[in-house]
Design an enzyme around this catalytic site. Structure first.
Site, PDB file in Angstrom:
ATOM      1  N   SER A 106     -36.062 -17.398 -10.940  1.00 55.69           N
ATOM      2  CA  SER A 106     -35.913 -17.729 -12.357  1.00 55.69           C
ATOM      3  C   SER A 106     -35.283 -19.094 -12.543  1.00 55.69           C
ATOM      4  O   SER A 106     -34.460 -19.540 -11.724  1.00 55.69           O
ATOM      5  CB  SER A 106     -35.027 -16.668 -13.026  1.00 55.69           C
ATOM      6  OG  SER A 106     -34.627 -17.073 -14.313  1.00 55.69           O
ATOM      7  N   TYR A 136     -27.026 -11.110 -13.497  1.00 54.06           N
ATOM      8  CA  TYR A 136     -28.481 -11.189 -13.290  1.00 54.06           C
ATOM      9  C   TYR A 136     -28.845 -12.521 -12.641  1.00 54.06           C
ATOM     10  O   TYR A 136     -29.552 -12.573 -11.626  1.00 54.06           O
ATOM     11  CB  TYR A 136     -29.230 -11.042 -14.623  1.00 54.06           C
ATOM     12  CG  TYR A 136     -30.644 -11.572 -14.541  1.00 54.06           C
ATOM     13  CD1 TYR A 136     -31.613 -10.877 -13.817  1.00 54.06           C
ATOM     14  CD2 TYR A 136     -30.998 -12.792 -15.137  1.00 54.06           C
ATOM     15  CE1 TYR A 136     -32.907 -11.389 -13.702  1.00 54.06           C
ATOM     16  CE2 TYR A 136     -32.277 -13.296 -15.024  1.00 54.06           C
ATOM     17  CZ  TYR A 136     -33.226 -12.595 -14.307  1.00 54.06           C
ATOM     18  OH  TYR A 136     -34.498 -13.106 -14.176  1.00 54.06           O
ATOM     19  N   LYS A 142     -30.446 -13.665  -8.617  1.00 52.96           N
ATOM     20  CA  LYS A 142     -31.573 -14.543  -8.272  1.00 52.96           C
ATOM     21  C   LYS A 142     -31.126 -15.628  -7.298  1.00 52.96           C
ATOM     22  O   LYS A 142     -31.829 -15.959  -6.343  1.00 52.96           O
ATOM     23  CB  LYS A 142     -32.175 -15.164  -9.544  1.00 52.96           C
ATOM     24  CG  LYS A 142     -32.872 -14.163 -10.448  1.00 52.96           C
ATOM     25  CD  LYS A 142     -33.984 -13.418  -9.724  1.00 52.96           C
ATOM     26  CE  LYS A 142     -34.688 -12.412 -10.586  1.00 52.96           C
ATOM     27  NZ  LYS A 142     -35.662 -11.586  -9.843  1.00 52.96           N
TER      28      LYS A 142
END
Length: 340
Positions: free
Chosen positions: A125, A150, A154
């Site tokens: 991302s 989150y 990544k």
């Protein structure tokens, strides 16, 4: 050629399965249905004329991951989408996110490393860049401290892949850093199916247009942008899905320059929140009920991709426009709500 797609019944996963099957790959989907529906299989079959193999289990269950690879010893690649992805929820439930997003990746890699030539595409991302120092954002931009658990998963996921590739020359991986995927398949047989209140702008727009939501909140109009609202790089999900197939073929054909590569996937153009709303109004002839409210914590001002590396090295370029994406998203919303 057997390819595994984890989270293959989700939004981006299902569109990627369609593109893989259109290219002649045999697809095996792993999905625990925590944020998806078995009905998506019907949509995939309706578009492509064939059903992928479907295995329902949770990748956090290591014995089930081990058993899967025993039963499918001829896998040539894995595209790994399965992960929790709501920023706000990750702040409230960090351990859930670390368990789900990190342990599942580790268990997959432990089994893949045993294969003679394993190819791995990681769903990453643009969140890894945070508020970038320069726009557009290139792959050389520094990875900033994560704004959320989150985002951190990544970053950690990419670090894990880098470390594995460093010690194993036979293991090949590409991390694809997406910007903002939107839209739906042109057939309206698959699309984004958010559970509960949408976390993303476009489903909130289409649900407001369909009358499910009273109004859309626009978080802030006092940012230093063209109209005061945040700017993002919105990429059509079908373009994004096709990029995964191109990346996988790059590894299978041995065209990669190193065994760990990173590519940005975006259009290279930023659109403001108000521009997205105007696009929706333009393609639907509807007036959207929205109101400006205060800024939302954690929102970066602007983020859009420098796409030269993906265009030249990967040989992929986004083809579909913001209007294309909004029209397809509305067609999908109308289909699932039975709106004429």
């Amino acid at each position: 050629m057997q390819i595994v797609v984890t989270g293959g019944l989700g939004f981006i996963g299902s569109h990627t399965v369609v593109e893989l099957q259109n290219e002649g790959f045999e697809v095996i989907i792993i999905d625990n249905l925590s944020n998806s529906s078995r009905d998506v299989l019907d949509g995939i079959k309706s578009i492509t004329g064939k059903s992928p193999i479907f295995e329902e289990f949770d990748l956090r269950e290591k014995p089930k991951v081990q058993d899967f690879f025993k039963r499918y010893p001829n896998i040539k690649g894995v595209i790994h989408f399965a992960a929790s992805k709501a920023v706000g929820e990750s702040v409230q439930e960090p351990l859930l996110y670390y368990e789900n997003n990190i342990s599942s990746l580790v268990y997959l890699l432990q089994e893949l490393k045993v294969l003679p030539d394993a190819n791995f595409i990681f769903s990453s991302s643009c969140t890894v860049y945070g508020q970038a120092d320069e726009l557009p954002i290139s792959e050389n931009a520094p990875v900033k401290p994560a704004e959320s658990p989150y985002g951190n998963t990544k970053q950690i996921g990419e670090e894990i892949l880098k470390d594995v590739c460093k010690i194993d020359a036979h293991f090949n991986a590409i991390a694809l850093r997406y910007f903002n995927p939107i839209g739906a398949h042109s057939t309206a047989k698959i699309g984004e199916l958010p559970i509960g209140v949408p976390q993303n702008l476009v489903p909130f727009i289409t649900q407001t247009g369909a009358g499910l939501r009273e109004k859309l909140s626009v978080f802030g109009d006092d940012y230093p942008t063209v109209d005061g609202t945040c700017i993002r790089d919105y990429i059509h999900v079908v373009d994004l899905a096709k990029a995964h197939v191109v990346a996988l073929q790059r590894l299978i054909k041995g065209k990669h320059k190193s065994n760990f590569e990173v590519f940005n996937l975006g259009t290279g153009k930023g659109s403001s929140v108000l521009e997205v709303i105007q696009s929706f109004e333009r393609v639907t002839d509807l007036k959207l009920n929205y109101q400006i409210v205060g800024r939302r914590e954690g929102d970066v001002i602007a983020a859009y991709a420098e796409t030269t590396k993906a265009n030249q090295d990967l040989g992929w370029k986004a083809q579909l426009t913001l209007d294309d994406a909004m029209a397809s998203a509305w067609k999908w919303e109308k289909q699932i709500r039975n709106i004429k």
